[in-house]
Scaffold this motif. Structure first.
Motif, mmCIF file in Angstrom:
data_model
loop_
_atom_site.group_PDB
_atom_site.id
_atom_site.type_symbol
_atom_site.label_atom_id
_atom_site.label_comp_id
_atom_site.label_asym_id
_atom_site.label_seq_id
_atom_site.Cartn_x
_atom_site.Cartn_y
_atom_site.Cartn_z
ATOM 1 N N UNK A 41 25.682 -65.874 -47.597
ATOM 2 C CA UNK A 41 25.661 -65.093 -46.372
ATOM 3 C C UNK A 41 27.069 -64.631 -46.039
ATOM 4 N N UNK A 42 27.237 -63.323 -45.828
ATOM 5 C CA UNK A 42 28.560 -62.751 -45.652
ATOM 6 C C UNK A 42 29.312 -62.668 -46.961
ATOM 7 N N UNK A 43 28.579 -62.577 -48.063
ATOM 8 C CA UNK A 43 29.176 -62.650 -49.393
ATOM 9 C C UNK A 43 29.920 -61.424 -49.849
ATOM 10 N N UNK A 44 29.867 -60.336 -49.072
ATOM 11 C CA UNK A 44 30.663 -59.149 -49.371
ATOM 12 C C UNK A 44 30.455 -58.612 -50.764
ATOM 13 N N UNK A 45 31.551 -58.360 -51.466
ATOM 14 C CA UNK A 45 31.496 -57.712 -52.781
ATOM 15 C C UNK A 45 31.284 -58.696 -53.923
ATOM 16 N N UNK A 46 31.052 -59.974 -53.595
ATOM 17 C CA UNK A 46 30.653 -60.907 -54.635
ATOM 18 C C UNK A 46 31.735 -61.789 -55.207
ATOM 19 N N UNK A 60 21.302 -64.373 -53.849
ATOM 20 C CA UNK A 60 21.017 -63.331 -52.865
ATOM 21 C C UNK A 60 22.212 -63.249 -51.923
ATOM 22 N N UNK A 61 22.783 -62.069 -51.798
ATOM 23 C CA UNK A 61 23.932 -61.848 -50.912
ATOM 24 C C UNK A 61 23.468 -61.073 -49.689
ATOM 25 N N UNK A 62 23.723 -61.632 -48.513
ATOM 26 C CA UNK A 62 23.435 -60.943 -47.253
ATOM 27 C C UNK A 62 24.759 -60.548 -46.621
ATOM 28 N N UNK A 63 24.944 -59.260 -46.378
ATOM 29 C CA UNK A 63 26.195 -58.779 -45.804
ATOM 30 C C UNK A 63 25.899 -57.523 -44.972
ATOM 31 N N UNK A 64 26.591 -57.338 -43.844
ATOM 32 C CA UNK A 64 26.314 -56.166 -43.002
ATOM 33 C C UNK A 64 26.886 -54.863 -43.536
ATOM 34 N N UNK A 92 24.230 -63.173 -40.467
ATOM 35 C CA UNK A 92 23.729 -64.530 -40.279
ATOM 36 C C UNK A 92 22.956 -64.672 -38.978
ATOM 37 N N UNK A 93 23.260 -63.850 -37.981
ATOM 38 C CA UNK A 93 22.545 -63.951 -36.709
ATOM 39 C C UNK A 93 21.082 -63.549 -36.877
ATOM 40 N N UNK A 94 20.838 -62.488 -37.629
ATOM 41 C CA UNK A 94 19.465 -62.050 -37.891
ATOM 42 C C UNK A 94 19.032 -62.390 -39.303
ATOM 43 N N UNK A 119 29.097 -69.537 -33.227
ATOM 44 C CA UNK A 119 29.163 -70.250 -34.501
ATOM 45 C C UNK A 119 28.062 -71.280 -34.688
ATOM 46 N N UNK A 120 27.666 -71.954 -33.622
ATOM 47 C CA UNK A 120 26.617 -72.967 -33.740
ATOM 48 C C UNK A 120 25.301 -72.334 -34.171
ATOM 49 N N UNK A 121 24.967 -71.185 -33.582
ATOM 50 C CA UNK A 121 23.740 -70.487 -33.960
ATOM 51 C C UNK A 121 23.801 -70.029 -35.412
ATOM 52 N N UNK A 122 24.952 -69.477 -35.805
ATOM 53 C CA UNK A 122 25.100 -69.024 -37.178
ATOM 54 C C UNK A 122 24.929 -70.152 -38.168
ATOM 55 N N UNK A 123 25.486 -71.307 -37.853
ATOM 56 C CA UNK A 123 25.383 -72.446 -38.756
ATOM 57 C C UNK A 123 23.970 -73.004 -38.780
#
Length: 253
Positions: A41-46, A60-64, A92-94, A119-123
């Protein structure tokens, strides 16, 4: 190292990569030896996703950022692991708008908690993506490293402000919304229902050493890498690390 063609980058990622690679290997061997399903999560360009896929795992990479995901696709193709890397736009929020809960053997959450509103929600979301007995690799900005760097730069008032600020910010111009002590970070991990396995200090020295010394002095980079690895697990150095790395596990079924 994660990318031997980028020596300065390897100084920043070497400790985390070595710890993560060993943890994934142990986790796979503890199971049936099958490739792991890994969420970055937030893995960007890998930076981590592509080397993890090169170990044989599915990532699986999740990034905005669409640009980061495009770079990820290109990087994975160049490394010959395109069939094991999937990029999804999201954050990570959604997280569960784009991936399933309890679907991954390991979750990487590197450089994410600093920037989320809660941060607590994200974790909690990262933890909820894990299967029973799953592994979390968490990397976040350390408070002590920021205080030390501001002090060494002569910004004493900013160093004091970061030390006293609840989020570890040194001023209104600080680009990092949250920094963490070991105590705060591990409390967040435990609050998300995970068990802390190990804590490492990352970039204890590498951000403080002049780049010209590392790049030009024979053997300096390798010596600094060995030094960083040697102190990573020593509690005395966690308080001044630029980043903190936590390995944690979810409860087994």
């Amino acid at each position: 190292m994660s990318d031997p063609m980028r020596p300065r980058a390897s100084l920043r990622t070497a400790v985390v990569w070595e710890v993560l690679r060993d943890a994934l290997d142990r986790h796979a061997k503890a199971g049936d030896g099958r490739p792991l399903d890994v969420l970055d999560t937030g893995g960007g360009s890998g930076n981590f996703a592509v080397p993890v896929a090169a170990l044989g795992h599915r990532v699986t990479v999740v990034d905005p950022s669409p640009d980061a995901l495009f770079a990820l696709e290109r990087r994975a193709a160049e490394a010959g692991v395109a069939e094991r890397v999937r990029g999804v736009q999201g954050d990570v929020r959604g997280l569960f708008d784009v991936v399933d809960r309890a679907a991954y053997d390991a979750v990487l959450c590197h450089g994410v908690l600093e920037y989320v509103e809660d941060p607590a929600e994200g974790l909690r979301n990262a933890a909820a993506a894990l299967r029973p007995g799953g592994l979390l690799s968490l990397l976040a900005a350390g408070l002590g490293g920021a205080v030390l760097s501001r002090t060494l730069a002569g910004h004493f008032h900013e160093a004091r402000r970061a030390l006293e600020d609840p989020d570890g910010r040194w001023g209104d111009g600080d680009p990092v919304p949250h920094r963490f002590t070991v105590e705060r970070l591990t409390a967040l991990v435990e609050g998300s229902g995970l068990r802390v396995g190990a804590v490492h200090g990352v970039r204890v020295f590498s951000d403080l050493v002049p780049g010209v010394l590392v790049d030009t002095e024979p053997g300096a980079r390798e010596a600094l890498l060995r030094l960083e690895a040697a102190v990573a697990s020593m509690e005395a150095f966690h308080a001044v690390a630029t980043q903190l790395h936590v390995l944690a596990e979810s409860s087994a079924a």
